[in-house]
Design an enzyme around this catalytic site. Structure first.
Site, PDB file in Angstrom:
ATOM      1  N   ASP A  59       0.863  -1.185   0.000  1.00 52.45           N
ATOM      2  CA  ASP A  59       0.000   0.000   0.000  1.00 52.45           C
ATOM      3  C   ASP A  59       0.897   1.232   0.000  1.00 52.45           C
ATOM      4  O   ASP A  59       2.109   1.116   0.195  1.00 52.45           O
ATOM      5  CB  ASP A  59      -0.948   0.012   1.201  1.00 52.45           C
TER       6      ASP A  59
ATOM      7  N   HIS B 218     -13.490  -1.799  -7.436  1.00 57.60           N
ATOM      8  CA  HIS B 218     -14.657  -0.930  -7.630  1.00 57.60           C
ATOM      9  C   HIS B 218     -14.309   0.556  -7.541  1.00 57.60           C
ATOM     10  O   HIS B 218     -15.127   1.408  -7.891  1.00 57.60           O
ATOM     11  CB  HIS B 218     -15.785  -1.292  -6.651  1.00 57.60           C
TER      12      HIS B 218
END
Length: 311
Positions: A187, A232
């Site tokens: 990340d 998404h």
């Protein structure tokens, strides 16, 4: 259906800190106005509406937060304060819905129309937004993690690469339940730092690695790459880039998403990011372009399914 007054009144109340400030210390609008540097008449109008809603009540000493209103406090433990505050990641992003018409006309996110740059750039440049976003994700994941760990056989993988894994709460829980596994979290550096700290706290530093970086760059290799609520956030072009990196890094790609079950959430993804929830066939289409074949679908929470793709 046409009223914006109550939703905005609640957001402004949270942004001004009224639910916490008035919980145990009633005050008049005049007293608060000086303290908060706002207009006293306007604040009195706001507090009167909050009283109508049952969020506040008027006492001899001034306005006081009710038990119901306390649910909007920063320490209420339900995440609402983070979602409504004007200067949190989610609260700020939701204000872009004023430009929903732009997204409908163009298919593009409304966030840059309001703020001049995209959501992710804002998070990079403003650490307090990144912190609020990570907290929002942690709040969302807390109820799901036990189900996700229990409802899928993670032990089949020697090393799991958690792509966009935030502060690492899910990966830590998977590793704790499967002592023979190792994990590698990827990340952006601010989130990666939080993951390193969490793994140290839970005694997992010997079984984990953390890489600060983007999932658009080459990923570390492993037996499987996990994408939990990642795709998404992106349109098809960027989703292809992410899946391509995962296909390079592992034999299997595990995609956890809602399969298009919330029309409201679809609009959130569109306005915030230009993304959307997708159906099963949409994911198969995206994945097939990278040599990935759908092997199984497992419902891991009430609203999330795990799609296992094999290269």
């Amino acid at each position: 259906m046409s009223g914006l007054i109550t939703p905005m009144a609640l957001r402004v109340a949270v942004t001004l800190g009224l639910p916490d400030r008035l919980r145990d210390n009633p005050a008049t609008a005049q007293e608060l106005a000086s303290e908060l540097k706002v207009d006293p008449l306007a604040l009195d109008l706001l507090l009167a509406h909050l009283t109508t809603l049952g969020v506040a009540e008027l006492t001899d000493a001034g306005y006081r937060t009710t038990d119901f209103g306390a649910l909007l406090g920063a320490g209420a433990g339900n995440g609402l304060n983070n979602l409504l505050h004007h200067d949190s990641a989610a609260g700020r992003a939701d204000l872009a819905f004023i430009d929903l018409i732009h997204s409908v006309r163009t298919g593009e996110p409304a966030y840059p129309v309001r703020y001049g740059q995209d959501f992710w750039t804002d998070l990079t440049e403003q650490p307090h937004l990144r912190e609020a976003f990570d907290q929002q994700m942690n709040n969302r994941m807390s109820g799901w993690i036990p189900q996700v760990v229990e409802n899928f056989d993670w032990s089949r993988f020697g090393t799991l690469v958690d792509v966009g894994g935030g502060h690492g709460s899910l990966l830590a829980a998977i590793l704790a339940a499967n002592p023979d596994m190792r994990g590698h979290l990827v990340d952006l550096e601010d989130s990666a730092a939080g993951a390193r700290e969490l793994f140290r706290e839970r005694g997992l530093e010997g079984r984990t690695e953390v890489t600060g970086g983007s999932f658009f760059d080459p990923l570390p290799t492993g037996d499987a790459c996990l994408l939990f609520d990642i795709l998404h956030d992106w349109d098809d072009e960027q989703a292809h880039r992410i899946l391509a990196r995962c296909a390079e890094a592992g034999q299997r790609v595990l995609v956890v998403e809602s399969l298009g079950e919330s029309t409201e959430f679809d609009l959130v993804m569109l306005v915030h990011f230009g993304g959307r929830d997708r159906g099963l066939h949409d994911f198969e289409r995206l994945a097939s372009a990278h040599g990935l074949r759908l092997e199984s679908v497992t419902q891991v929470t009430g609203g999330r399914s795990l799609l296992e793709f094999t290269r």
